[in-house]
Design a protein around this motif. Structure first.
Motif, PDB file in Angstrom:
ATOM      1  N   PHE A 167      -7.170 -10.607  28.623  1.00 15.65           N
ATOM      2  CA  PHE A 167      -8.624 -10.618  28.813  1.00 15.65           C
ATOM      3  C   PHE A 167      -8.984 -10.155  30.221  1.00 15.65           C
ATOM      4  N   ILE A 168      -8.261 -10.629  31.231  1.00 16.19           N
ATOM      5  CA  ILE A 168      -8.559 -10.264  32.619  1.00 16.19           C
ATOM      6  C   ILE A 168      -8.384  -8.764  32.841  1.00 16.19           C
ATOM      7  N   ILE A 169      -7.282  -8.203  32.351  1.00 18.28           N
ATOM      8  CA  ILE A 169      -7.020  -6.772  32.533  1.00 18.28           C
ATOM      9  C   ILE A 169      -8.072  -5.936  31.810  1.00 18.28           C
ATOM     10  N   ILE A 170      -8.415  -6.314  30.592  1.00 16.87           N
ATOM     11  CA  ILE A 170      -9.409  -5.550  29.827  1.00 16.87           C
ATOM     12  C   ILE A 170     -10.775  -5.596  30.505  1.00 16.87           C
ATOM     13  N   ILE A 171     -11.184  -6.780  30.951  1.00 17.41           N
ATOM     14  CA  ILE A 171     -12.490  -6.934  31.598  1.00 17.41           C
ATOM     15  C   ILE A 171     -12.561  -6.112  32.883  1.00 17.41           C
ATOM     16  N   THR A 172     -11.523  -6.166  33.709  1.00 11.92           N
ATOM     17  CA  THR A 172     -11.549  -5.410  34.970  1.00 11.92           C
ATOM     18  C   THR A 172     -11.517  -3.903  34.715  1.00 11.92           C
ATOM     19  N   THR A 173     -10.795  -3.474  33.679  1.00 10.37           N
ATOM     20  CA  THR A 173     -10.767  -2.046  33.340  1.00 10.37           C
ATOM     21  C   THR A 173     -12.153  -1.562  32.926  1.00 10.37           C
ATOM     22  N   ILE A 174     -12.807  -2.347  32.083  1.00  8.89           N
ATOM     23  CA  ILE A 174     -14.162  -1.982  31.629  1.00  8.89           C
ATOM     24  C   ILE A 174     -15.133  -2.003  32.804  1.00  8.89           C
ATOM     25  N   TRP A 175     -15.040  -3.032  33.639  1.00  4.82           N
ATOM     26  CA  TRP A 175     -15.942  -3.156  34.796  1.00  4.82           C
ATOM     27  C   TRP A 175     -15.796  -1.985  35.745  1.00  4.82           C
ATOM     28  N   GLY A 237      -0.367   3.337  30.619  1.00  9.04           N
ATOM     29  CA  GLY A 237      -0.888   2.191  31.341  1.00  9.04           C
ATOM     30  C   GLY A 237      -1.156   2.553  32.785  1.00  9.04           C
ATOM     31  N   ASP A 238      -2.002   1.796  33.421  1.00  7.68           N
ATOM     32  CA  ASP A 238      -2.323   2.038  34.832  1.00  7.68           C
ATOM     33  C   ASP A 238      -1.424   1.163  35.685  1.00  7.68           C
ATOM     34  N   LEU A 239      -0.383   1.783  36.246  1.00  7.81           N
ATOM     35  CA  LEU A 239       0.572   1.031  37.061  1.00  7.81           C
ATOM     36  C   LEU A 239      -0.105   0.414  38.269  1.00  7.81           C
ATOM     37  N   ASP A 240      -1.025   1.164  38.903  1.00  8.17           N
ATOM     38  CA  ASP A 240      -1.720   0.643  40.080  1.00  8.17           C
ATOM     39  C   ASP A 240      -2.482  -0.637  39.746  1.00  8.17           C
ATOM     40  N   GLN A 241      -3.068  -0.670  38.569  1.00 11.46           N
ATOM     41  CA  GLN A 241      -3.834  -1.854  38.173  1.00 11.46           C
ATOM     42  C   GLN A 241      -2.937  -3.078  38.032  1.00 11.46           C
ATOM     43  N   ILE A 242      -1.844  -2.927  37.309  1.00 11.12           N
ATOM     44  CA  ILE A 242      -0.943  -4.067  37.090  1.00 11.12           C
ATOM     45  C   ILE A 242      -0.316  -4.528  38.399  1.00 11.12           C
ATOM     46  N   MET A 243       0.096  -3.561  39.229  1.00 13.88           N
ATOM     47  CA  MET A 243       0.701  -3.926  40.511  1.00 13.88           C
ATOM     48  C   MET A 243      -0.323  -4.571  41.438  1.00 13.88           C
ATOM     49  N   GLY A 244      -1.539  -4.008  41.475  1.00 15.98           N
ATOM     50  CA  GLY A 244      -2.564  -4.536  42.369  1.00 15.98           C
ATOM     51  C   GLY A 244      -3.033  -5.918  41.988  1.00 15.98           C
ATOM     52  N   MET A 245      -3.071  -6.207  40.685  1.00 18.65           N
ATOM     53  CA  MET A 245      -3.633  -7.475  40.241  1.00 18.65           C
ATOM     54  C   MET A 245      -2.586  -8.557  39.991  1.00 18.65           C
ATOM     55  N   LEU A 251       6.375 -14.063  35.876  1.00 17.85           N
ATOM     56  CA  LEU A 251       5.832 -15.131  35.045  1.00 17.85           C
ATOM     57  C   LEU A 251       4.740 -14.625  34.107  1.00 17.85           C
ATOM     58  N   LEU A 252       4.195 -13.459  34.414  1.00 23.75           N
ATOM     59  CA  LEU A 252       3.103 -12.915  33.602  1.00 23.75           C
ATOM     60  C   LEU A 252       3.556 -11.766  32.702  1.00 23.75           C
ATOM     61  N   PHE A 253       4.858 -11.470  32.682  1.00 22.25           N
ATOM     62  CA  PHE A 253       5.350 -10.320  31.923  1.00 22.25           C
ATOM     63  C   PHE A 253       5.054 -10.421  30.426  1.00 22.25           C
ATOM     64  N   GLU A 254       4.906 -11.625  29.922  1.00 23.28           N
ATOM     65  CA  GLU A 254       4.663 -11.793  28.488  1.00 23.28           C
ATOM     66  C   GLU A 254       3.418 -11.038  28.033  1.00 23.28           C
ATOM     67  N   THR A 255       2.418 -10.935  28.907  1.00 24.03           N
ATOM     68  CA  THR A 255       1.188 -10.228  28.526  1.00 24.03           C
ATOM     69  C   THR A 255       0.842  -9.064  29.449  1.00 24.03           C
ATOM     70  N   THR A 256       1.546  -8.898  30.562  1.00 25.42           N
ATOM     71  CA  THR A 256       1.198  -7.821  31.495  1.00 25.42           C
ATOM     72  C   THR A 256       2.277  -6.756  31.626  1.00 25.42           C
TER      73      THR A 256
END
Length: 308
Positions: A167-175, A237-245, A251-256
């Motif tokens: 949800f966080i990744i999708i919301i920030t991408t849309i924003w 995927g946007d590597l910069d987004q995942i790395m930046g956020m 611990l978050l690999f299950e969804t990120t």
């Protein structure tokens, strides 16, 4: 012979426009087609000493590493699809809605100011967005956790709970993208003949009726074309987004953990460029097939809205 003469006459008559296209064609060849030779890396045990065509050819072995651990491959593919589908669908709905709202605003100054404000996130880097998310999602003193406490809820340790991050990744991408996307749709909206709205108003149509009967149907070609173009990158995927956020928090690999972050870790940690190229090729082929399939479906229902 007749065809050659007519082609030569066409070029001679519009030589200036063909001349303008030459720099773009050269750039396309240099930066899009020539680098495609690097696809060969996906089928060899690449090393710097032997180079592109001197390294050992190993066939499809580079593809095996990604699918050998089926759970990781499935997880990365699933996460990538969920994030991109959510972002494409949600972004399209929001972009069209904002474009229509901008079109309904009568005051030019207010509309231009709104467009400027909405466009600002597009120019922010994901590193900056990641820093902002840390402020918002901090366990102690974070704005969202403070709101949760005010509502009588327990604060959330965001960096240890992966179930929230789709949800966080999708919301920030849309924003981040909705300002630019809404301007694209607004530009298409401005091309609609205003006499259609005037005729509808004379017939007694209200604002909502004009939107559903004129605006949306005439925006439909633009919506479909942009949707098809976005589908091509559905496994990117946007590597910069995942790395930046997330800072690639395990611990978050299950969804990120997306295919892009998986390729990045493979390249930087193991130096396996052949394996990384194999996964990139898998992404590209999947996206190409997905675009063809979606385009065929669109063409079946309405050929005018298909890309080709």
């Amino acid at each position: 012979m007749k065809g050659k003469n007519s082609l030569w006459k066409e070029i001679k008559h519009n030589y200036f426009f063909y001349f303008l296209a030459i720099p773009g064609i050269i750039a396309l060849i240099l930066f899009s087609y020539l680098p495609m030779a690097g696809i060969y890396v996906a089928f060899e045990n690449y090393n710097y000493q032997d180079g592109l065509f001197g390294s050992e050819f190993i066939g499809f072995k580079n593809f095996e590493f990604f699918f050998a651990n089926w759970d990781n491959a499935l997880r990365a593919t699933r996460n990538t699809l969920v994030m991109n589908i959510g972002s494409i669908v949600g972004g399209t709905v929001l972009n069209v809605a904002v474009a229509i709202i901008l079109g309904e605003i009568g005051r030019d100054k207010f509309r231009k100011t709104s467009q400027t404000i909405m466009l600002f996130p597009h120019f922010l880097s994901w590193i900056v967005v990641g820093a902002l998310s840390e402020v918002l999602l901090a366990t102690e003193g974070g704005l969202i956790n403070q709101l949760l406490v005010l509502l009588g809820r327990e604060p959330i340790v965001w960096n240890m709970q992966p179930e929230y991050w789709w949800f966080i990744i999708i919301i920030t991408t849309i924003w981040k993208g909705f300002g630019y996307g809404s301007i694209v749709y607004y530009s298409a909206l401005m091309g609609i003949d205003t006499s259609l709205y005037e005729a509808a108003e004379i017939d007694g149509a209200g604002r909502w009726k004009k939107i559903t009967s004129i605006t949306l149907p005439l925006l439909k070609p633009t919506i479909v074309i942009l949707f098809l173009l976005n589908i091509g990158g559905i496994l990117k995927g946007d590597l910069d987004q995942i790395m930046g956020m997330t800072k690639l928090n395990p611990l978050l690999f299950e969804t990120t953990d997306t295919i892009t972050t998986f390729v990045y870790r493979t390249t930087t940690q193991n130096g396996q460029f052949g394996m990384a190229s194999a996964v990139n090729l898998y992404q590209s082929i999947f996206g190409f097939v997905f675009v063809l399939t979606t385009n065929l479906i669109v063409k079946k229902f309405d050929p005018d809205y298909s890309l080709f």
